[in-house]
Scaffold this motif. Structure first.
Motif, short mmCIF file in Angstrom:
data_model
loop_
_atom_site.label_atom_id
_atom_site.label_comp_id
_atom_site.label_asym_id
_atom_site.label_seq_id
_atom_site.Cartn_x
_atom_site.Cartn_y
_atom_site.Cartn_z
N ASP A 159 -6.55 8.88 5.55
CA ASP A 159 -6.66 8.00 4.64
C ASP A 159 -6.45 6.49 4.55
OD1 ASP A 159 -4.82 9.61 4.57
OD2 ASP A 159 -4.60 9.50 2.36
N LEU A 160 -5.15 6.61 4.41
CA LEU A 160 -4.54 5.79 4.76
C LEU A 160 -5.12 5.01 6.05
CD1 LEU A 160 -1.55 4.48 3.26
CD2 LEU A 160 0.25 5.66 5.24
N ILE A 167 -11.51 7.75 -8.89
CA ILE A 167 -10.09 7.57 -8.90
C ILE A 167 -10.21 6.27 -7.96
CG2 ILE A 167 -7.41 8.12 -8.35
CD1 ILE A 167 -8.39 11.18 -8.88
N ASP A 168 -8.73 5.14 -8.36
CA ASP A 168 -8.30 4.09 -7.92
C ASP A 168 -7.11 4.03 -8.65
OD1 ASP A 168 -7.59 1.68 -6.08
OD2 ASP A 168 -10.21 1.18 -6.92
N ARG A 169 -6.01 4.22 -7.84
CA ARG A 169 -4.46 4.10 -7.96
C ARG A 169 -4.71 3.05 -7.95
NH1 ARG A 169 -2.77 9.71 -8.78
NH2 ARG A 169 -5.06 11.07 -7.91
N VAL A 180 -17.24 12.24 -9.51
CA VAL A 180 -15.11 11.77 -10.41
C VAL A 180 -14.77 10.54 -9.38
CG1 VAL A 180 -13.11 12.22 -10.67
CG2 VAL A 180 -14.56 14.01 -10.97
N ARG A 238 -8.02 14.51 -14.60
CA ARG A 238 -9.42 15.19 -13.99
C ARG A 238 -10.05 16.02 -14.44
NH1 ARG A 238 -7.97 16.04 -8.12
NH2 ARG A 238 -8.10 17.73 -8.71
N GLU A 248 -6.76 5.76 0.59
CA GLU A 248 -5.60 6.22 0.16
C GLU A 248 -5.80 6.09 -1.49
OE1 GLU A 248 -5.09 3.86 1.49
OE2 GLU A 248 -3.88 2.22 0.91
N ARG A 249 -6.28 5.58 -1.84
CA ARG A 249 -6.05 5.09 -3.63
C ARG A 249 -6.56 6.24 -4.11
NH1 ARG A 249 -4.82 -1.26 -4.46
NH2 ARG A 249 -2.59 -1.56 -3.20
N ARG A 250 -8.28 6.32 -3.78
CA ARG A 250 -8.81 6.82 -3.85
C ARG A 250 -9.08 8.54 -3.57
NH1 ARG A 250 -14.41 4.27 -2.62
NH2 ARG A 250 -13.62 3.84 -0.32
N VAL A 251 -8.31 8.90 -3.06
CA VAL A 251 -8.65 10.28 -2.97
C VAL A 251 -8.39 11.38 -4.06
CG1 VAL A 251 -7.93 12.64 -1.92
CG2 VAL A 251 -7.77 10.22 -0.55
N VAL A 252 -9.77 12.35 -4.39
CA VAL A 252 -10.16 13.03 -5.94
C VAL A 252 -9.79 14.37 -5.58
CG1 VAL A 252 -11.71 13.37 -7.68
CG2 VAL A 252 -11.82 10.94 -6.55
N PHE A 254 3.47 8.11 -6.38
CA PHE A 254 2.52 9.15 -6.87
C PHE A 254 2.52 9.89 -6.04
CE2 PHE A 254 -0.99 7.90 -4.60
CZ PHE A 254 -2.10 9.04 -4.47
N ILE A 305 2.38 2.02 -3.23
CA ILE A 305 1.75 2.59 -4.35
C ILE A 305 0.97 3.78 -3.92
CG2 ILE A 305 -0.49 2.49 -5.62
CD1 ILE A 305 -0.73 -0.55 -5.21
N LEU A 306 1.35 4.71 -2.82
CA LEU A 306 0.80 5.72 -2.47
C LEU A 306 2.22 6.45 -2.14
CD1 LEU A 306 -1.06 7.25 -1.20
CD2 LEU A 306 -0.44 6.69 1.06
N ARG A 338 0.72 -1.66 0.27
CA ARG A 338 0.00 -0.31 0.10
C ARG A 338 1.05 1.59 -0.35
NH1 ARG A 338 -2.85 0.28 5.02
NH2 ARG A 338 -4.13 1.49 3.97
N GLY A 357 -7.97 2.96 4.91
CA GLY A 357 -7.04 2.12 3.73
C GLY A 357 -8.40 2.90 1.98
#
Lengths: 90, 271
Positions: free
Chosen positions: B47-48, A60-62, A58, A38, B53-57, A24, A20-21, A17, B51
């Motif tokens: 966010d972490l 997002i899924d990173r 909107v 976006r 953290e990958r979905r923050v817009v 970016f 990946i975080l 996790r 869970g």
């Protein structure tokens, strides 16, 4: 996550996790392609039709090798346009 | 109208973010509509822990500055559908949150949620005072350790002076949440006891969360402990605290974590 003798160890999950975080987050100040897409997609849409900002969803899924950007726009029929869904994947 | 709660402590690392996530999730699992807000601009972590953290817009600062609508910035939890997160921004600009902007966001959230839980940054600077500004209720997270108790005392002073309620001559409802408590060490005189802390801070107790390996495990997975392992000792303690927050009378118990006693007997389990 689950009880029992064969519990999944958690540190490898944390490691992935974070990788990946941070991948970016380190680019902040540089270019975040997903955020750029976006903003530009929303700008293009609002250039052509007046849309209630609340009606632009909107997501997002990173991910590790690819990220998902999903822009759902409810375009009112009164503008002569069909309701449209724009989905872009990186 | 929803209740605005600040989770605060002064000292860092005592468990504000973990407690915000665990209490928010416990309330939401009981059908309450909950939003947790990360006030730690520049160093977001809620966010972490959640869970997401990958979905923050978009984030809190985008909303405050009008670049995004509140509805666009809220992230719905994938496990509990009445739980939402408003993430902090990662900007280095500490003044990105304005007093008026925060007031507007809280005003918009209050009628839409049963609970608006503000996760305060450590310290007593702007971020911390903004997080407590609109609170009806404060949860002061304290470890049974001298520097944490001292910092909690400072924060309690600020809650009585710098909040909207205090300025109107009213009182913020303050509760103490004692975290990382090890009943065994307290009994052996190696740690401040519950009685010591309560006497020094003279603030009513919301709950006692035992020191537990389960907490780290939950944050590794990115899941509030009350979702990932609700039967564990810390999760049960958080669930009880959430019920007390709702006004229920729940008997206070000093939880002993059986697993940690076992691990002491048989050595630590490999990670």
């Amino acid at each position: 996550m689950r009880l029992g003798f064969f519990r999944r160890s958690s540190a490898p999950v944390a490691r992935e996790r974070l990788q990946i975080l941070l991948e970016f987050e380190r680019r902040i100040g540089g270019s975040d392609l997903i955020a750029l897409l976006r903003d530009e997609i929303i700008a293009v849409i609002t250039k052509h039709v007046t849309v209630d900002p609340e009606k632009i969803q909107v997501k997002i899924d990173r991910g590790k090798t690819a990220s998902m950007l999903e822009v759902d726009v409810e375009v009112p029929n009164s503008y002569g346009a069909l309701p449209a869904t724009v989905t872009e994947a990186m | 109208m929803g209740k605005v709660v600040v989770v605060t402590s002064g000292k860092g690392g005592v468990g504000k973010t973990t407690s915000t996530a665990a209490l928010g999730a416990a309330l939401a699992r009981n059908g309450q509509k909950v939003v947790v807000i990360d006030f730690d601009v520049g160093l977001r972590n809620l966010d972490l822990v959640m869970g997401a953290e990958r979905r923050v817009v978009f984030d809190f600062v985008n909303v405050v500055q009008g670049a995004a609508k509140l509805s666009q910035a809220l992230i719905r939890d994938k496990r509990v559908e009445t739980l939402f997160l408003l993430p902090a921004s990662q900007t280095r600009d500490k003044d990105a949150l304005t007093e008026d902007g925060v007031a507007r966001v809280i005003r918009d959230l209050r009628p839409k949620f049963d609970w608006v839980i503000c996760d305060s940054p450590a310290g007593i600077e702007r971020g911390a005072t903004l997080a407590m500004r609109h609170a009806d209720t404060a949860i002061v997270v304290t470890n049974p350790e001298v520097s944490s108790v001292r910092d909690s005392d400072r924060i309690i002073g600020l809650l009585d002076a710098k909040t909207e309620k205090a300025e109107k001559g009213e009182r913020v409802d303050k509760h103490l949440l004692l975290t990382r408590y090890d009943a065994g060490r307290a009994a052996r005189g190696e740690m401040l006891t519950l009685e010591d802390v309560l006497e020094i801070l003279s603030t009513p107790l919301l709950g006692i969360i035992p020191e537990s390996e389960e907490i780290l495990r939950a944050s590794n997975f990115g899941s509030p402990i009350t979702i990932s392992n609700p039967s564990s000792a810390p999760a049960r303690a958080y669930a009880d605290a959430a019920r007390r927050l709702r006004g229920e009378a729940v008997e206070m118990s000093i939880p002993g974590d059986k697993r940690s006693i076992l691990s002491k007997l048989f050595g630590r389990r490999a990670a």
